[in-house]
Design a protein around this motif. Sequence first.
Motif, PDB file in Angstrom:
ATOM      1  N   ASP A  60       2.248  13.684  -1.393  1.00 16.97           N
ATOM      2  CA  ASP A  60       1.535  12.526  -1.950  1.00 16.97           C
ATOM      3  C   ASP A  60       2.494  11.561  -2.637  1.00 16.97           C
ATOM      4  O   ASP A  60       2.213  10.367  -2.745  1.00 16.97           O
ATOM      5  CB  ASP A  60       0.471  12.992  -2.944  1.00 16.97           C
ATOM      6  N   ASP A 112       3.276   8.931  -0.233  1.00 13.12           N
ATOM      7  CA  ASP A 112       2.231   7.901  -0.155  1.00 13.12           C
ATOM      8  C   ASP A 112       2.316   6.931  -1.320  1.00 13.12           C
ATOM      9  O   ASP A 112       2.150   5.720  -1.156  1.00 13.12           O
ATOM     10  CB  ASP A 112       0.842   8.559  -0.147  1.00 13.12           C
ATOM     11  N   HIS A 160      -3.054  10.258   6.365  1.00 12.04           N
ATOM     12  CA  HIS A 160      -2.663  11.496   5.683  1.00 12.04           C
ATOM     13  C   HIS A 160      -2.825  11.474   4.168  1.00 12.04           C
ATOM     14  O   HIS A 160      -2.780  12.529   3.546  1.00 12.04           O
ATOM     15  CB  HIS A 160      -1.188  11.806   5.984  1.00 12.04           C
ATOM     16  N   TRP A 161      -2.971  10.299   3.556  1.00 13.16           N
ATOM     17  CA  TRP A 161      -2.858  10.221   2.100  1.00 13.16           C
ATOM     18  C   TRP A 161      -3.901  11.084   1.387  1.00 13.16           C
ATOM     19  O   TRP A 161      -3.603  11.719   0.362  1.00 13.16           O
ATOM     20  CB  TRP A 161      -2.975   8.767   1.626  1.00 13.16           C
ATOM     21  N   ASP A 162      -5.134  11.112   1.903  1.00 11.94           N
ATOM     22  CA  ASP A 162      -6.177  11.865   1.201  1.00 11.94           C
ATOM     23  C   ASP A 162      -5.926  13.372   1.284  1.00 11.94           C
ATOM     24  O   ASP A 162      -6.169  14.105   0.323  1.00 11.94           O
ATOM     25  CB  ASP A 162      -7.573  11.513   1.726  1.00 11.94           C
ATOM     26  N   ASN A 171      -2.939  14.658   1.502  1.00 12.17           N
ATOM     27  CA  ASN A 171      -1.789  14.896   0.623  1.00 12.17           C
ATOM     28  C   ASN A 171      -2.201  14.971  -0.844  1.00 12.17           C
ATOM     29  O   ASN A 171      -1.616  15.719  -1.622  1.00 12.17           O
ATOM     30  CB  ASN A 171      -0.748  13.787   0.810  1.00 12.17           C
ATOM     31  N   GLN A 172      -3.208  14.185  -1.226  1.00 13.23           N
ATOM     32  CA  GLN A 172      -3.619  14.167  -2.625  1.00 13.23           C
ATOM     33  C   GLN A 172      -4.292  15.474  -3.032  1.00 13.23           C
ATOM     34  O   GLN A 172      -4.420  15.766  -4.221  1.00 13.23           O
ATOM     35  CB  GLN A 172      -4.555  12.992  -2.882  1.00 13.23           C
ATOM     36  N   VAL A 173      -4.690  16.268  -2.045  1.00 12.57           N
ATOM     37  CA  VAL A 173      -5.273  17.575  -2.356  1.00 12.57           C
ATOM     38  C   VAL A 173      -4.271  18.451  -3.102  1.00 12.57           C
ATOM     39  O   VAL A 173      -4.656  19.331  -3.888  1.00 12.57           O
ATOM     40  CB  VAL A 173      -5.758  18.256  -1.058  1.00 12.57           C
ATOM     41  N   ARG A 181      -6.560   3.589  -4.788  1.00 11.26           N
ATOM     42  CA  ARG A 181      -6.042   4.065  -3.506  1.00 11.26           C
ATOM     43  C   ARG A 181      -7.136   4.217  -2.439  1.00 11.26           C
ATOM     44  O   ARG A 181      -7.032   3.610  -1.367  1.00 11.26           O
ATOM     45  CB  ARG A 181      -5.276   5.365  -3.709  1.00 11.26           C
ATOM     46  N   PRO A 182      -8.180   5.028  -2.664  1.00 12.26           N
ATOM     47  CA  PRO A 182      -9.186   5.148  -1.605  1.00 12.26           C
ATOM     48  C   PRO A 182      -9.884   3.830  -1.295  1.00 12.26           C
ATOM     49  O   PRO A 182     -10.128   3.508  -0.125  1.00 12.26           O
ATOM     50  CB  PRO A 182     -10.167   6.185  -2.168  1.00 12.26           C
ATOM     51  N   ASP A 188      -9.477   1.787   2.327  1.00 13.26           N
ATOM     52  CA  ASP A 188     -10.684   1.623   3.140  1.00 13.26           C
ATOM     53  C   ASP A 188     -11.202   0.186   3.194  1.00 13.26           C
ATOM     54  O   ASP A 188     -11.781  -0.230   4.197  1.00 13.26           O
ATOM     55  CB  ASP A 188     -11.789   2.532   2.615  1.00 13.26           C
ATOM     56  N   TYR A 224      -5.974   0.850   9.758  1.00 10.53           N
ATOM     57  CA  TYR A 224      -6.252   0.351   8.406  1.00 10.53           C
ATOM     58  C   TYR A 224      -5.884  -1.125   8.324  1.00 10.53           C
ATOM     59  O   TYR A 224      -4.967  -1.583   8.984  1.00 10.53           O
ATOM     60  CB  TYR A 224      -5.429   1.138   7.373  1.00 10.53           C
TER      61      TYR A 224
END
Length: 383
Positions: free
Chosen positions: A26, A29, A56-58, A60-62, A100-101, A105, A383
């Motif tokens: 992350d 990102d 991939h960013w979401d 990675n944030q996990v 970020r989200p 989006d 995106y």
Amino acid sequence: MFDYEILKFIWWILVGALLIGFAITDGMDMGVGSLLPFVAKTDAERRVAINTVGPHWDGNQVWLITAGGAIFAAWPAVYAAAFSGFYMAMLLVLFALFFRPVGFDYRSKLDSPKWRNAWDWGLFAGGAIPALIFGVAFGNLLQGVPFRLDELLRAHYQGSFIFALLPLLNPFALLAGLISLGMLVAHGAVWLQLRASGAVAARSRALAVRLSPVIAVLFAVAGVWVWLGIDGYRIVSQPPLDAMPNPLNKQVVVASGALLDIYTTMPIAILAPIVGLLGPLLTALLAKVERPGFAFVTSAFGMAGIIGTAGLSMFPFVMPSSLDPNSSLTVWDATSSHLTLNVMFWAVIIFLPIVLAYTVWCYWRMWGRVTAEEIDARSHSAY
């Protein structure tokens, strides 16, 4: 079932691994978001940059969410004390991450240049602010946090809640914040050199070559600062390491040079700062000779070395107290029960390989350089 003492140490390693995994994945990102307004000049270039991390960013944030959950489950006392003392800082990080989200989006929903430019700066804030604050937090942990525990193990902080951020912004902590921001930005630049195309890749390469040595210099300055001017914490007496946790059942003193104790008792630990210094230097060299894949690996190792140096220098402390050293929280006395650590350990053993395999598969399926022509060809999904 592992011994309680061994499980305590294993979970110190696992939490550190989660934080390093978050920085590598992350952090990449966040670095791309921080660079977005600077290495990508046109809308097409910015879409190229965003699409290198967009899929991939979401996921990675996990890593960050998992690290927070692991701290809550393995070190509940640390979680409670840290989220109380760093509450305003955590809110600032959270509010920045909101961009970020929504930015990913919503940015391309309208063709308006003002709309897209506003979200680009939102993505910049969502990357740069957390990167800086995370480093500031580590800088404060190394120096000690002004809290004490009462007889019921409740944490009490010194200072005003309203101005809680101000004490955190001390000179050494700001230096640590700059190191954190710099290494994530450089990591993002190498990723863009690897995955983007055209002018975006060229500008990112130039930035990675210039910024990476600066990180090594700042890290060296921080090391000299610790050596010359920052006292650490040393345990004088404590119960057996496998005893039930109680942070108040030990005696701690503030001592000059205590942050360097680990390198005397365990000389192999010196590998961490060596890797932290060499990683950024090799990254600059490899980026310059157009080897971004290898540069990404050395950048990841450099970040692991820098984060590992901070963790090793503090060991066994996790959250030392500058107000009452005896209230400091350590690997040995801030943990959950033996059963909890054991159950979580086996959950990690079972599920972590599955998560890693799925992550690798996702990157493999979506690998390749991102070009403006490719984005135009699949504008419905890009995106």
